[in-house]
Write a protein that holds these residues in place. Sequence first.
Motif, PDB file in Angstrom:
ATOM      1  N   HIS A 145       2.689   2.340  -3.853  1.00 41.13           N
ATOM      2  CA  HIS A 145       1.999   1.359  -3.049  1.00 41.13           C
ATOM      3  C   HIS A 145       0.621   1.836  -2.899  1.00 41.13           C
ATOM      4  O   HIS A 145       0.488   2.833  -2.263  1.00 41.13           O
ATOM      5  CB  HIS A 145       2.798   1.611  -1.476  1.00 41.13           C
ATOM      6  N   PHE A 146      -0.234   0.928  -3.115  1.00 37.32           N
ATOM      7  CA  PHE A 146      -1.664   1.239  -3.160  1.00 37.32           C
ATOM      8  C   PHE A 146      -2.312   0.323  -2.171  1.00 37.32           C
ATOM      9  O   PHE A 146      -1.494  -0.790  -1.519  1.00 37.32           O
ATOM     10  CB  PHE A 146      -2.369   0.877  -4.459  1.00 37.32           C
ATOM     11  N   PRO A 147      -3.607   0.266  -1.627  1.00 37.85           N
ATOM     12  CA  PRO A 147      -3.933  -0.840  -0.580  1.00 37.85           C
ATOM     13  C   PRO A 147      -3.938  -2.168  -1.204  1.00 37.85           C
ATOM     14  O   PRO A 147      -4.306  -2.159  -2.209  1.00 37.85           O
ATOM     15  CB  PRO A 147      -5.531  -0.205  -0.559  1.00 37.85           C
ATOM     16  N   ALA A 148      -3.440  -3.044  -0.322  1.00 31.97           N
ATOM     17  CA  ALA A 148      -3.536  -4.507  -0.877  1.00 31.97           C
ATOM     18  C   ALA A 148      -4.717  -4.913  -1.275  1.00 31.97           C
ATOM     19  O   ALA A 148      -5.979  -4.557  -0.678  1.00 31.97           O
ATOM     20  CB  ALA A 148      -2.896  -5.272   0.482  1.00 31.97           C
ATOM     21  N   GLY A 149      -4.790  -5.662  -2.515  1.00 28.85           N
ATOM     22  CA  GLY A 149      -6.072  -6.089  -3.121  1.00 28.85           C
ATOM     23  C   GLY A 149      -6.672  -5.141  -3.884  1.00 28.85           C
ATOM     24  O   GLY A 149      -7.755  -5.525  -4.661  1.00 28.85           O
ATOM     25  N   SER A 150      -6.232  -4.023  -3.895  1.00 28.01           N
ATOM     26  CA  SER A 150      -7.105  -3.062  -4.874  1.00 28.01           C
ATOM     27  C   SER A 150      -6.570  -3.402  -6.372  1.00 28.01           C
ATOM     28  O   SER A 150      -5.661  -4.157  -6.854  1.00 28.01           O
ATOM     29  CB  SER A 150      -6.504  -1.756  -4.444  1.00 28.01           C
ATOM     30  N   GLU A 151      -7.279  -2.897  -7.276  1.00 23.99           N
ATOM     31  CA  GLU A 151      -6.926  -2.877  -8.730  1.00 23.99           C
ATOM     32  C   GLU A 151      -6.298  -1.779  -9.167  1.00 23.99           C
ATOM     33  O   GLU A 151      -6.645  -1.307 -10.278  1.00 23.99           O
ATOM     34  CB  GLU A 151      -8.362  -3.233  -9.516  1.00 23.99           C
TER      35      GLU A 151
END
Length: 224
Positions: free
Chosen positions: A163-169
Amino acid sequence: MSLSLRPALWVGLLLAPLAQAGEGSTTPYAVLYQVLEPAQQIAAYDHLRAVQRIDSRLPDVSPAQIRLVVKARRGDIAVPIGADGRLDFPLDAALKAENPAVQSNQPKGSLSLTVTLELRLPAGDRVPWQELATALEQARRVLGEQAQAHGLAAPAVTGAEFHFPAGSEARVTLSGKGERLLLADGAGRVIVMLDETTRKEQPTLLLGARPLAVVPHLEASAAP
């Protein structure tokens, strides 16, 4: 109280309705201990992390506004609660035997308390396959034990969710005989599946950024 298992996160027992106490509410320590006790089981595994979390069912109440205090004989024990709802509830055998009241500043029945299971992986941007495989096997064991204890069918652990920040690449590269690039979806999630290829090649995972959390990817099993 009920226990539910859902993809990506293992969720513990919902907090029982709290008894009214002025503008806030109280509940016996032993009830909260029972809810959060699985955290001790998870903590026994070196590749897993137990995350205690509290949140309000009221839309205008943030975790930062919630207060919990254990009214112990030796004095009040304030329970730390983070801005994201993570908390550090004291799981103590002596307090369980004493069973003091736990006081909240929130209305009766408005709070829920959960335990979530995360994978504990090495720091840095390279994750050896064996580290991930060990974490997933430990998660499978814990989930199986908890499901059995509650008469439920254990979910199948079919991979890991980064899980990474939403909208990140964000991206995860599987480096084995070749390279396979996995890009985060709009929610910031990358799923690494335990499929025939990954089991055979056992690739190293190259992380483009540090994830916020890594959790088992679950699929519900048919009821026995």
